[in-house]
Design a protein around this motif. Sequence first.
Motif, short mmCIF file in Angstrom:
data_model
loop_
_atom_site.label_atom_id
_atom_site.label_comp_id
_atom_site.label_asym_id
_atom_site.label_seq_id
_atom_site.Cartn_x
_atom_site.Cartn_y
_atom_site.Cartn_z
N ASN A 109 -12.42 12.23 -5.40
CA ASN A 109 -11.39 12.30 -4.50
C ASN A 109 -10.62 11.15 -5.28
N VAL A 110 -9.09 11.33 -5.19
CA VAL A 110 -8.23 10.37 -5.56
C VAL A 110 -6.92 10.33 -4.89
N GLU A 111 -6.36 9.21 -4.56
CA GLU A 111 -5.28 9.06 -3.68
C GLU A 111 -4.30 7.86 -4.44
N TYR A 112 -3.01 8.04 -4.41
CA TYR A 112 -2.26 7.06 -4.91
C TYR A 112 -1.03 6.75 -3.48
N LYS A 113 -1.05 5.72 -3.20
CA LYS A 113 -0.57 5.16 -1.89
C LYS A 113 0.75 4.24 -2.08
N HIS A 114 1.90 4.51 -1.92
CA HIS A 114 3.11 3.59 -1.92
C HIS A 114 3.61 3.34 -0.66
N TYR A 115 3.99 1.97 -0.62
CA TYR A 115 4.32 1.51 0.68
C TYR A 115 5.67 0.90 0.47
N PHE A 116 6.62 1.09 1.41
CA PHE A 116 8.13 0.79 1.22
C PHE A 116 8.73 -0.16 2.23
N ASP A 117 9.46 -1.07 1.93
CA ASP A 117 10.11 -1.90 3.05
C ASP A 117 11.30 -1.39 3.46
N VAL A 118 12.14 -2.02 4.38
CA VAL A 118 13.27 -1.45 5.19
C VAL A 118 14.29 -0.89 4.16
N ASP A 119 14.11 -1.61 2.94
CA ASP A 119 15.48 -1.26 1.86
C ASP A 119 14.91 -0.20 0.80
N GLY A 120 13.62 0.24 1.13
CA GLY A 120 13.13 1.35 0.30
C GLY A 120 12.64 0.82 -1.03
N ASN A 121 12.34 -0.45 -0.91
CA ASN A 121 11.38 -1.16 -2.34
C ASN A 121 9.99 -1.05 -1.96
N PHE A 125 1.09 -0.96 -3.58
CA PHE A 125 0.71 0.48 -4.12
C PHE A 125 -1.15 0.31 -4.15
N SER A 126 -1.67 1.38 -3.94
CA SER A 126 -2.93 1.43 -3.92
C SER A 126 -3.55 2.85 -4.72
N LYS A 127 -4.50 2.67 -5.67
CA LYS A 127 -5.24 3.82 -6.27
C LYS A 127 -6.49 3.64 -5.70
N GLU A 128 -7.08 4.74 -4.81
CA GLU A 128 -8.29 4.90 -4.32
C GLU A 128 -8.95 6.16 -4.80
N GLU A 129 -10.17 5.72 -5.59
CA GLU A 129 -11.17 6.89 -6.05
C GLU A 129 -12.57 6.80 -5.46
N LYS A 183 -3.40 10.36 -15.30
CA LYS A 183 -2.38 9.26 -15.37
C LYS A 183 -1.49 9.36 -14.00
N TYR A 184 -1.03 8.15 -13.82
CA TYR A 184 -0.06 8.08 -12.81
C TYR A 184 0.84 6.96 -12.91
N THR A 185 1.92 7.29 -12.04
CA THR A 185 3.16 6.16 -12.30
C THR A 185 3.41 5.26 -10.93
N ILE A 186 3.61 4.25 -11.06
CA ILE A 186 3.99 3.19 -9.90
C ILE A 186 5.33 3.14 -9.86
N TYR A 187 5.87 3.60 -8.76
CA TYR A 187 7.51 3.62 -8.53
C TYR A 187 8.00 2.60 -7.73
N ASN A 188 8.97 1.75 -8.28
CA ASN A 188 9.57 0.82 -7.80
C ASN A 188 10.24 0.89 -6.52
N ASN A 189 10.54 2.03 -6.26
CA ASN A 189 11.50 2.29 -4.82
C ASN A 189 11.02 3.59 -4.38
N VAL A 190 11.52 4.17 -2.99
CA VAL A 190 11.49 5.34 -2.44
C VAL A 190 11.96 6.33 -3.11
#
Length: 208
Positions: A109-121, A125-129, A183-190
């Motif tokens: 199992n793999v999950e990639y989680k992004h969390y964003f602030d009120v400005d969308g930044n 980030f977490s990668k769980e495997e 392969k995965y990408t960590i995005y800097n905003n929403v």
Amino acid sequence: MKSFFLPLLFFTSLFFTKPSSYNPERVMGLPDSTLIKLKVNKTAIDKYIAGHSKNLIVLVKVPGKKNLIRVINEKWPDEVECTYNIMTGQSGKVIFIDKVPYSESGDWNVEYKHYFDVDGNTYSFSKEESVFDDGVKGGVVRFMLLKYYERNFKTLNEIIRLTDKDGKLIKRDKADFDFPDYKYTIYNNVDACLNGYGINATQFLRPL
């Protein structure tokens, strides 16, 4: 099929803090106020999601289809390549996106989680495997990479942990286990995250 969440809150409470520079001589003291706030925000979102899972917007990628499909009332397609779980705040803005590739074999199992602030930044980030391994007590190995970011997307703090199913540290290299090599990408905003995942906000991020 359903999206699968690892018990993040339990594991986060056990994690050690590792400086992003990986300098073994550097000892982390109390985190600064910025890091404290980010951790509090992330924990609040995790708790909210755990208690309001029905509010998640669930999208899936199915074989042979370019556009994502929204899952409503647990009506899942017969085949799924990837699941995206999205949570919005009271303002309607996206505060969380989770990408979950589908394991046909069911042994990882793999999950990639992004969390964003009120400005969308992106502020976290977490990668769980997780994978099955008979050589480990309990038969399951779990890995997590958890990062926190400053507003300029510079890494503020990084946490890495390899454990068994009960959260006990495994003192071996991750490469010793058969984790999927995605392969995965960590995005800097929403917006970058939505675009990168092919999510049409106009179509999906609206009331049913």
